[in-house]
Motif scaffolding. Structure first.
Motif, PDB file in Angstrom:
ATOM      1  N   ILE A 192       0.823  -1.214   0.000  1.00 12.65           N
ATOM      2  CA  ILE A 192       0.000   0.000   0.000  1.00 12.65           C
ATOM      3  C   ILE A 192       0.861   1.270   0.000  1.00 12.65           C
ATOM      4  O   ILE A 192       0.610   2.173  -0.805  1.00 12.65           O
ATOM      5  N   PRO A 193       1.901   1.377   0.856  1.00 10.54           N
ATOM      6  CA  PRO A 193       2.726   2.590   0.809  1.00 10.54           C
ATOM      7  C   PRO A 193       3.406   2.804  -0.542  1.00 10.54           C
ATOM      8  O   PRO A 193       3.519   3.939  -1.014  1.00 10.54           O
ATOM      9  N   ILE A 194       3.841   1.722  -1.189  1.00 14.47           N
ATOM     10  CA  ILE A 194       4.475   1.840  -2.514  1.00 14.47           C
ATOM     11  C   ILE A 194       3.445   2.325  -3.531  1.00 14.47           C
ATOM     12  O   ILE A 194       3.720   3.215  -4.335  1.00 14.47           O
ATOM     13  N   ILE A 195       2.240   1.755  -3.469  1.00 20.92           N
ATOM     14  CA  ILE A 195       1.173   2.119  -4.404  1.00 20.92           C
ATOM     15  C   ILE A 195       0.803   3.595  -4.241  1.00 20.92           C
ATOM     16  O   ILE A 195       0.666   4.321  -5.224  1.00 20.92           O
TER      17      ILE A 195
ATOM     18  N   MET B 298      13.550  -2.682  -3.262  1.00 18.79           N
ATOM     19  CA  MET B 298      12.249  -2.062  -2.951  1.00 18.79           C
ATOM     20  C   MET B 298      12.116  -1.856  -1.448  1.00 18.79           C
ATOM     21  O   MET B 298      11.600  -0.835  -0.990  1.00 18.79           O
ATOM     22  N   ALA B 299      12.584  -2.835  -0.654  1.00 19.10           N
ATOM     23  CA  ALA B 299      12.535  -2.727   0.802  1.00 19.10           C
ATOM     24  C   ALA B 299      13.414  -1.578   1.289  1.00 19.10           C
ATOM     25  O   ALA B 299      13.023  -0.828   2.186  1.00 19.10           O
ATOM     26  N   LEU B 300      14.593  -1.427   0.697  1.00 19.73           N
ATOM     27  CA  LEU B 300      15.477  -0.311   1.075  1.00 19.73           C
ATOM     28  C   LEU B 300      14.806   1.031   0.818  1.00 19.73           C
ATOM     29  O   LEU B 300      14.915   1.951   1.632  1.00 19.73           O
ATOM     30  N   GLU B 301      14.124   1.140  -0.326  1.00 16.18           N
ATOM     31  CA  GLU B 301      13.380   2.374  -0.619  1.00 16.18           C
ATOM     32  C   GLU B 301      12.362   2.670   0.478  1.00 16.18           C
ATOM     33  O   GLU B 301      12.231   3.809   0.928  1.00 16.18           O
ATOM     34  N   MET B 302      11.645   1.627   0.903  1.00 18.07           N
ATOM     35  CA  MET B 302      10.605   1.806   1.918  1.00 18.07           C
ATOM     36  C   MET B 302      11.187   2.172   3.281  1.00 18.07           C
ATOM     37  O   MET B 302      10.684   3.067   3.961  1.00 18.07           O
TER      38      MET B 302
ATOM     39  N   VAL C  73       4.596   4.817   9.013  1.00 18.10           N
ATOM     40  CA  VAL C  73       4.832   3.703   9.935  1.00 18.10           C
ATOM     41  C   VAL C  73       4.651   2.369   9.198  1.00 18.10           C
ATOM     42  O   VAL C  73       5.506   1.475   9.288  1.00 18.10           O
ATOM     43  N   ILE C  74       3.543   2.238   8.462  1.00 18.23           N
ATOM     44  CA  ILE C  74       3.283   1.004   7.709  1.00 18.23           C
ATOM     45  C   ILE C  74       4.385   0.773   6.682  1.00 18.23           C
ATOM     46  O   ILE C  74       4.849  -0.352   6.500  1.00 18.23           O
ATOM     47  N   ARG C  75       4.812   1.842   6.022  1.00 17.72           N
ATOM     48  CA  ARG C  75       5.874   1.734   5.014  1.00 17.72           C
ATOM     49  C   ARG C  75       7.152   1.152   5.622  1.00 17.72           C
ATOM     50  O   ARG C  75       7.769   0.262   5.051  1.00 17.72           O
ATOM     51  N   LYS C  76       7.540   1.650   6.795  1.00 12.81           N
ATOM     52  CA  LYS C  76       8.768   1.156   7.448  1.00 12.81           C
ATOM     53  C   LYS C  76       8.606  -0.296   7.909  1.00 12.81           C
ATOM     54  O   LYS C  76       9.489  -1.120   7.696  1.00 12.81           O
TER      55      LYS C  76
ATOM     56  N   LEU D 130       9.340  -6.956   3.939  1.00  8.99           N
ATOM     57  CA  LEU D 130       9.751  -7.209   2.560  1.00  8.99           C
ATOM     58  C   LEU D 130      11.236  -7.570   2.495  1.00  8.99           C
ATOM     59  O   LEU D 130      11.638  -8.470   1.757  1.00  8.99           O
ATOM     60  N   LEU D 131      12.033  -6.895   3.312  1.00  8.18           N
ATOM     61  CA  LEU D 131      13.467  -7.195   3.391  1.00  8.18           C
ATOM     62  C   LEU D 131      13.686  -8.626   3.888  1.00  8.18           C
ATOM     63  O   LEU D 131      14.523  -9.360   3.349  1.00  8.18           O
ATOM     64  N   ALA D 132      12.904  -9.028   4.891  1.00 13.41           N
ATOM     65  CA  ALA D 132      12.998 -10.394   5.418  1.00 13.41           C
ATOM     66  C   ALA D 132      12.607 -11.425   4.363  1.00 13.41           C
ATOM     67  O   ALA D 132      13.253 -12.474   4.240  1.00 13.41           O
ATOM     68  N   ILE D 133      11.555 -11.124   3.576  1.00 13.13           N
ATOM     69  CA  ILE D 133      11.143 -12.028   2.499  1.00 13.13           C
ATOM     70  C   ILE D 133      12.260 -12.134   1.456  1.00 13.13           C
ATOM     71  O   ILE D 133      12.564 -13.222   0.963  1.00 13.13           O
ATOM     72  N   ALA D 134      12.904 -10.997   1.142  1.00 12.10           N
ATOM     73  CA  ALA D 134      14.005 -10.993   0.174  1.00 12.10           C
ATOM     74  C   ALA D 134      15.166 -11.849   0.666  1.00 12.10           C
ATOM     75  O   ALA D 134      15.728 -12.655  -0.084  1.00 12.10           O
TER      76      ALA D 134
END
Length: 192
Positions: free
Chosen positions: A27-30, A85-89, A167-170, A176-180
């Protein structure tokens, strides 16, 4: 040809795809992309993502073999995309730059955000375990949910507010970083 619809298989593959697609975490990326490009075509993004996933279900492994890429290499490449993408967030930086993007519906929303390497790898794994028709139903159910989230992104932004989105983005950036990292770790040793 008999169809083998099985609610358990549909539910299992649906939950796996839901976790990997992680549209709630996106959602934050969108919202960020909508601010950059102005409008996101929810229908187009959803249909393209569904088409990519269903096509990959049938011909994905053959395409990878044809160009000489194994599933593990594909998964590691997907891990790198998710990592950036996770780093961006998390850091609030912009790595993906497009001078004058007209739309974000296909890139990066339909691919790689929804139908990315993690989703593709999961689809190939599910194909080995479940009947194809159950995976297709799971994909369709997930795409309907994705469409609802994309269509409601303005309302979601209004409800959460700027601080809530940050907050949600972080938080989802770390997830997302953990999934990566998990995707990378699960596939890197298969390459050597």
């Amino acid at each position: 040809m008999s169809l083998n619809f099985d609610f358990r298989e549909i539910a299992s593959s649906g939950m796996i795809l839901f976790a990997v697609i992680d549209i709630i975490g996106s959602i934050p990326i969108i919202i960020g992309l909508r601010k950059k490009v102005g409008h996101i075509q929810s229908e187009k993004a959803s249909l393209v993502a569904a088409s990519i996933m269903i096509a990959f279900l049938f011909i994905g492994e053959e395409i990878l073999k044809l160009i000489g890429i194994d599933v593990n290499s594909f998964a590691v490449a997907g891990a790198f995309i998710l990592f950036f993408m996770a780093l961006e967030m998390i850091l609030g930086i912009t790595l993906y730059k497009d001078d004058e993007p007209e739309t974000a519906s296909i890139v990066p929303i339909a691919f790689p955000l929804i139908a990315g390497a993690g989703t593709m790898t999961s689809i190939l794994s599910l194909r080995a375990e479940y009947h194809v028709e159950n995976i297709i139903v799971a994909i369709v159910v997930n795409i309907i949910f994705v469409y609802i989230v994309l269509k409601s992104s303005k309302k979601i932004e209004h409800i959460l507010g700027k601080n809530g989105i940050n907050v949600i983005r972080k938080v989802f950036g770390v997830i997302l970083l953990a999934i990566a990292v998990k995707l990378f770790a699960a596939n890197i040793n298969q390459l050597f």
